[in-house]
Design a protein around this motif. Structure first.
Motif, PDB file in Angstrom:
ATOM      1  N   UNK A 274     -11.219  -0.830   9.108  1.00  0.00           N
ATOM      2  CA  UNK A 274     -10.382  -1.634   8.229  1.00  0.00           C
ATOM      3  C   UNK A 274      -9.852  -0.941   6.993  1.00  0.00           C
ATOM      4  N   UNK A 275      -9.871   0.392   6.981  1.00  0.00           N
ATOM      5  CA  UNK A 275      -9.379   1.144   5.828  1.00  0.00           C
ATOM      6  C   UNK A 275      -8.084   1.873   6.177  1.00  0.00           C
ATOM      7  N   UNK A 276      -7.281   2.115   5.164  1.00  0.00           N
ATOM      8  CA  UNK A 276      -6.152   3.033   5.282  1.00  0.00           C
ATOM      9  C   UNK A 276      -6.707   4.447   5.147  1.00  0.00           C
TER      10      UNK A 276
ATOM     11  N   UNK B 149       0.832  -1.205   0.000  1.00  0.00           N
ATOM     12  CA  UNK B 149       0.000   0.000   0.000  1.00  0.00           C
ATOM     13  C   UNK B 149       0.870   1.259   0.000  1.00  0.00           C
ATOM     14  N   UNK B 150       1.962   1.210   0.721  1.00  0.00           N
ATOM     15  CA  UNK B 150       2.882   2.347   0.744  1.00  0.00           C
ATOM     16  C   UNK B 150       3.466   2.575  -0.640  1.00  0.00           C
TER      17      UNK B 150
ATOM     18  N   UNK C 255      -2.666  -7.832   4.804  1.00  0.00           N
ATOM     19  CA  UNK C 255      -2.944  -7.191   3.512  1.00  0.00           C
ATOM     20  C   UNK C 255      -4.339  -7.523   3.003  1.00  0.00           C
ATOM     21  N   UNK C 256      -4.717  -8.783   3.088  1.00  0.00           N
ATOM     22  CA  UNK C 256      -6.027  -9.182   2.541  1.00  0.00           C
ATOM     23  C   UNK C 256      -7.194  -8.784   3.433  1.00  0.00           C
TER      24      UNK C 256
END
Length: 259
Positions: free
Chosen positions: A232-234, A149-150, A177-178
Protein backbone atom coordinates in the motif's frame (compact mmCIF):
# COMPACT_ATOMS: atom_id res chain seq x y z
CA UNK A 1 14.12 35.61 -13.26
CA UNK A 2 13.56 34.56 -9.70
CA UNK A 3 9.77 34.38 -9.95
CA UNK A 4 9.83 32.56 -13.28
CA UNK A 5 7.73 29.41 -13.31
CA UNK A 6 9.75 26.25 -13.88
CA UNK A 7 9.83 24.92 -17.43
CA UNK A 8 8.62 21.31 -17.42
CA UNK A 9 9.04 18.90 -20.33
CA UNK A 10 6.47 16.11 -20.41
CA UNK A 11 6.76 12.89 -22.38
CA UNK A 12 5.71 9.23 -22.12
CA UNK A 13 5.73 5.90 -23.94
CA UNK A 14 1.99 5.24 -24.24
CA UNK A 15 1.54 7.99 -26.81
CA UNK A 16 0.52 11.62 -26.71
CA UNK A 17 -3.21 10.84 -26.55
CA UNK A 18 -2.96 8.40 -23.61
CA UNK A 19 -5.06 9.28 -20.54
CA UNK A 20 -1.97 8.95 -18.33
CA UNK A 21 -0.10 11.79 -20.02
CA UNK A 22 -3.25 13.93 -20.01
CA UNK A 23 -3.41 13.51 -16.22
CA UNK A 24 0.27 14.40 -15.92
CA UNK A 25 -0.24 17.52 -18.02
CA UNK A 26 -3.06 18.56 -15.69
CA UNK A 27 -0.83 18.28 -12.61
CA UNK A 28 2.25 19.89 -14.13
CA UNK A 29 0.31 22.85 -15.51
CA UNK A 30 -0.45 23.75 -11.88
CA UNK A 31 3.28 23.89 -11.15
CA UNK A 32 5.03 25.39 -14.15
CA UNK A 33 5.17 26.18 -17.84
CA UNK A 34 4.56 22.96 -19.71
CA UNK A 35 5.78 21.72 -23.09
CA UNK A 36 4.75 18.25 -24.27
CA UNK A 37 6.76 16.19 -26.75
CA UNK A 38 5.50 12.61 -26.83
CA UNK A 39 5.27 9.70 -29.27
CA UNK A 40 2.52 9.79 -31.87
CA UNK A 41 1.76 6.12 -31.16
CA UNK A 42 2.36 3.64 -28.31
CA UNK A 43 6.06 2.94 -27.72
CA UNK A 44 5.92 0.74 -24.63
CA UNK A 45 8.91 -1.49 -23.81
CA UNK A 46 11.15 0.38 -26.25
CA UNK A 47 13.81 0.83 -23.57
CA UNK A 48 16.51 3.30 -24.58
CA UNK A 49 16.03 2.81 -28.33
CA UNK A 50 16.74 5.75 -30.65
CA UNK A 51 15.95 6.28 -34.31
CA UNK A 52 19.05 6.30 -36.52
CA UNK A 53 18.08 4.54 -39.76
CA UNK A 54 14.96 6.50 -40.67
CA UNK A 55 13.67 10.05 -40.50
CA UNK A 56 12.01 11.67 -37.50
CA UNK A 57 8.97 13.92 -37.66
CA UNK A 58 7.44 16.23 -35.10
CA UNK A 59 4.06 17.88 -35.46
CA UNK A 60 2.62 20.67 -33.37
CA UNK A 61 -0.80 19.42 -32.23
CA UNK A 62 -1.81 22.22 -29.86
CA UNK A 63 -3.96 24.99 -31.29
CA UNK A 64 -2.57 28.44 -31.95
CA UNK A 65 -2.62 30.52 -28.78
CA UNK A 66 -2.94 27.45 -26.53
CA UNK A 67 -1.35 27.85 -23.10
CA UNK A 68 0.40 24.47 -23.36
CA UNK A 69 2.54 23.64 -26.38
CA UNK A 70 2.13 20.03 -27.49
CA UNK A 71 4.03 18.11 -30.14
CA UNK A 72 3.73 14.54 -31.38
CA UNK A 73 6.91 12.77 -32.48
CA UNK A 74 7.26 9.79 -34.81
CA UNK A 75 10.12 8.35 -32.74
CA UNK A 76 10.74 6.62 -29.44
CA UNK A 77 10.43 8.18 -25.97
CA UNK A 78 14.19 8.84 -25.94
CA UNK A 79 13.90 10.47 -29.37
CA UNK A 80 11.22 12.73 -27.91
CA UNK A 81 13.53 14.00 -25.18
CA UNK A 82 16.45 14.48 -27.55
CA UNK A 83 14.45 16.42 -30.13
CA UNK A 84 12.69 18.46 -27.44
CA UNK A 85 15.97 19.60 -25.90
CA UNK A 86 17.72 20.26 -29.20
CA UNK A 87 14.95 21.55 -31.48
CA UNK A 88 11.78 22.48 -29.60
CA UNK A 89 12.65 24.13 -26.30
CA UNK A 90 14.17 27.59 -26.13
CA UNK A 91 16.10 26.68 -22.98
CA UNK A 92 16.96 23.59 -20.97
CA UNK A 93 13.93 22.57 -18.89
CA UNK A 94 14.02 22.70 -15.11
CA UNK A 95 12.39 19.26 -14.97
CA UNK A 96 11.38 16.38 -17.23
CA UNK A 97 8.50 14.14 -16.20
CA UNK A 98 7.55 10.97 -18.03
CA UNK A 99 4.26 9.08 -17.76
CA UNK A 100 1.91 8.52 -16.15
CA UNK A 101 2.57 5.02 -17.45
CA UNK A 102 -0.33 2.60 -17.75
CA UNK A 103 1.17 -0.25 -15.71
CA UNK A 104 4.09 -1.01 -13.43
CA UNK A 105 7.70 -0.03 -14.04
CA UNK A 106 8.99 -1.47 -10.78
CA UNK A 107 11.86 -3.93 -10.37
CA UNK A 108 13.46 -5.23 -13.59
CA UNK A 109 10.77 -3.51 -15.68
CA UNK A 110 12.85 -0.33 -15.45
CA UNK A 111 15.26 -1.88 -17.98
CA UNK A 112 12.59 -2.32 -20.65
CA UNK A 113 10.53 0.76 -19.89
CA UNK A 114 10.22 3.52 -22.46
CA UNK A 115 8.78 5.71 -19.71
CA UNK A 116 11.89 5.40 -17.58
CA UNK A 117 14.28 5.53 -20.52
CA UNK A 118 12.88 8.95 -21.39
CA UNK A 119 13.53 10.08 -17.81
CA UNK A 120 17.04 8.58 -17.90
CA UNK A 121 17.78 10.38 -21.18
CA UNK A 122 16.78 13.66 -19.55
CA UNK A 123 19.13 12.83 -16.68
CA UNK A 124 21.95 12.22 -19.15
CA UNK A 125 21.21 15.69 -20.55
CA UNK A 126 21.63 17.12 -17.03
CA UNK A 127 17.89 17.64 -16.49
CA UNK A 128 16.24 16.54 -13.21
CA UNK A 129 13.76 13.83 -14.17
CA UNK A 130 10.99 11.62 -12.78
CA UNK A 131 9.18 8.67 -14.32
CA UNK A 132 5.66 8.07 -12.98
CA UNK A 133 3.77 4.78 -13.34
CA UNK A 134 0.40 3.56 -12.04
CA UNK A 135 -0.15 -0.14 -11.42
CA UNK A 136 -3.17 -0.27 -13.72
CA UNK A 137 -2.81 -1.37 -17.34
CA UNK A 138 -6.35 -0.32 -18.30
CA UNK A 139 -6.60 2.48 -20.86
CA UNK A 140 -9.38 4.05 -18.77
CA UNK A 141 -7.46 3.75 -15.47
CA UNK A 142 -8.35 6.23 -12.73
CA UNK A 143 -5.43 8.63 -12.45
CA UNK A 144 -7.23 11.10 -10.19
CA UNK A 145 -6.16 9.29 -7.01
CA UNK A 146 -2.50 9.59 -8.02
CA UNK A 147 -2.53 13.31 -8.80
CA UNK A 148 -2.00 14.71 -5.26
CA UNK A 149 1.02 12.45 -4.70
CA UNK A 150 2.50 13.27 -8.09
CA UNK A 151 2.19 16.96 -7.34
CA UNK A 152 3.81 16.55 -3.92
CA UNK A 153 6.73 14.51 -5.27
CA UNK A 154 7.31 16.98 -8.11
CA UNK A 155 7.33 19.99 -5.78
CA UNK A 156 9.79 18.22 -3.46
CA UNK A 157 12.14 17.54 -6.36
CA UNK A 158 11.97 21.12 -7.59
CA UNK A 159 12.59 22.51 -4.12
CA UNK A 160 15.20 20.10 -2.76
CA UNK A 161 17.00 19.20 -6.03
CA UNK A 162 17.98 15.65 -6.99
CA UNK A 163 21.46 14.22 -6.39
CA UNK A 164 23.73 14.53 -9.43
CA UNK A 165 23.16 11.91 -12.16
CA UNK A 166 20.11 10.42 -10.43
CA UNK A 167 16.53 10.21 -11.69
CA UNK A 168 13.50 8.91 -9.83
CA UNK A 169 11.39 5.88 -10.69
CA UNK A 170 8.02 6.41 -9.01
CA UNK A 171 5.39 3.67 -8.96
CA UNK A 172 1.93 4.18 -7.50
CA UNK A 173 -0.34 1.34 -6.33
CA UNK A 174 -3.86 1.08 -7.69
CA UNK A 175 -5.54 2.39 -4.55
CA UNK A 176 -7.73 5.28 -3.47
CA UNK A 177 -5.94 8.31 -2.04
CA UNK A 178 -7.00 7.55 1.53
CA UNK A 179 -5.84 3.94 1.19
CA UNK A 180 -2.25 4.81 0.30
CA UNK A 181 -0.13 4.48 3.42
CA UNK A 182 2.65 6.82 2.34
CA UNK A 183 5.80 7.08 0.26
CA UNK A 184 8.85 4.84 0.65
CA UNK A 185 12.34 5.24 -0.77
CA UNK A 186 13.22 1.75 -1.98
CA UNK A 187 15.70 -0.36 -3.82
CA UNK A 188 14.80 -2.19 -7.00
CA UNK A 189 13.56 -5.68 -6.19
CA UNK A 190 15.59 -8.54 -7.65
CA UNK A 191 12.90 -10.10 -9.82
CA UNK A 192 12.56 -11.20 -13.41
CA UNK A 193 10.23 -12.32 -16.16
CA UNK A 194 10.04 -16.02 -16.92
CA UNK A 195 9.27 -15.76 -20.60
CA UNK A 196 7.43 -18.07 -22.94
CA UNK A 197 6.69 -17.78 -26.64
CA UNK A 198 3.24 -18.73 -27.86
CA UNK A 199 3.94 -20.28 -31.27
CA UNK A 200 1.17 -20.04 -33.85
CA UNK A 201 0.66 -20.47 -37.59
CA UNK A 202 -0.84 -17.83 -39.87
CA UNK A 203 -3.55 -18.65 -42.45
CA UNK A 204 -0.74 -18.63 -45.02
CA UNK A 205 1.21 -21.31 -43.14
CA UNK A 206 3.89 -19.02 -41.74
CA UNK A 207 4.90 -19.52 -38.12
CA UNK A 208 4.83 -16.56 -35.76
CA UNK A 209 5.20 -15.93 -32.03
CA UNK A 210 3.58 -13.93 -29.22
CA UNK A 211 5.81 -13.17 -26.25
CA UNK A 212 4.15 -14.09 -22.97
CA UNK A 213 5.48 -14.71 -19.50
CA UNK A 214 5.12 -14.53 -15.76
CA UNK A 215 6.67 -11.99 -13.43
CA UNK A 216 8.52 -13.79 -10.62
CA UNK A 217 9.73 -11.94 -7.52
CA UNK A 218 11.86 -14.05 -5.20
CA UNK A 219 13.19 -11.01 -3.33
CA UNK A 220 11.83 -11.17 0.22
CA UNK A 221 13.32 -7.84 1.33
CA UNK A 222 11.01 -5.30 2.91
CA UNK A 223 13.03 -2.41 1.47
CA UNK A 224 12.11 -3.10 -2.17
CA UNK A 225 9.71 -1.40 -4.54
CA UNK A 226 7.72 -4.61 -4.94
CA UNK A 227 7.22 -4.91 -1.18
CA UNK A 228 6.18 -1.28 -0.88
CA UNK A 229 3.63 -1.52 -3.67
CA UNK A 230 2.19 -4.80 -2.36
CA UNK A 231 1.75 -3.18 1.05
CA UNK A 232 0.00 0.00 0.00
CA UNK A 233 2.93 2.40 -0.39
CA UNK A 234 4.16 4.51 -3.27
CA UNK A 235 7.68 3.37 -4.16
CA UNK A 236 10.47 5.73 -5.19
CA UNK A 237 13.66 4.15 -6.49
CA UNK A 238 16.59 6.47 -7.23
CA UNK A 239 18.03 5.32 -10.57
CA UNK A 240 21.51 6.00 -11.94
CA UNK A 241 22.65 5.67 -15.53
CA UNK A 242 26.28 4.83 -14.75
CA UNK A 243 26.09 1.07 -15.34
CA UNK A 244 29.60 0.40 -14.03
CA UNK A 245 29.61 -2.44 -11.47
CA UNK A 246 31.93 -0.56 -9.13
CA UNK A 247 31.85 -3.35 -6.54
CA UNK A 248 33.41 -5.73 -9.09
CA UNK A 249 36.42 -3.66 -10.17
CA UNK A 250 38.65 -4.72 -7.27
CA UNK A 251 38.10 -8.42 -7.94
CA UNK A 252 38.55 -8.05 -11.70
CA UNK A 253 41.82 -6.17 -11.18
CA UNK A 254 43.27 -9.30 -9.55
CA UNK A 255 42.88 -11.29 -12.78
CA UNK A 256 45.83 -11.85 -15.13
CA UNK A 257 44.69 -9.61 -17.95
CA UNK A 258 48.13 -8.73 -19.34
CA UNK A 259 50.08 -11.98 -19.01
Amino acid sequence: MENQRPLILITNDDGVTAPGIRALIDVMSQIGEVVVVAPDKPQSAMGHAITINSTLYINKISKEGAEILEYSCSGTPVDCVKIAVNEVLKRKPDLCVSGINHGSNSSINVIYSGTMSAAVEAGIEGIPAIGFSLLDYNWDANFEEAKPFIKKITLEVLEKKLPKDVVLNVNLPKLKTNEIKGIKICRQAKAMWQERFDKRTSPFGKEYYWLTGEFVNEDKGEDTDEWALANGYISIVPVQFDLTAHHATQQLNTWDWNE
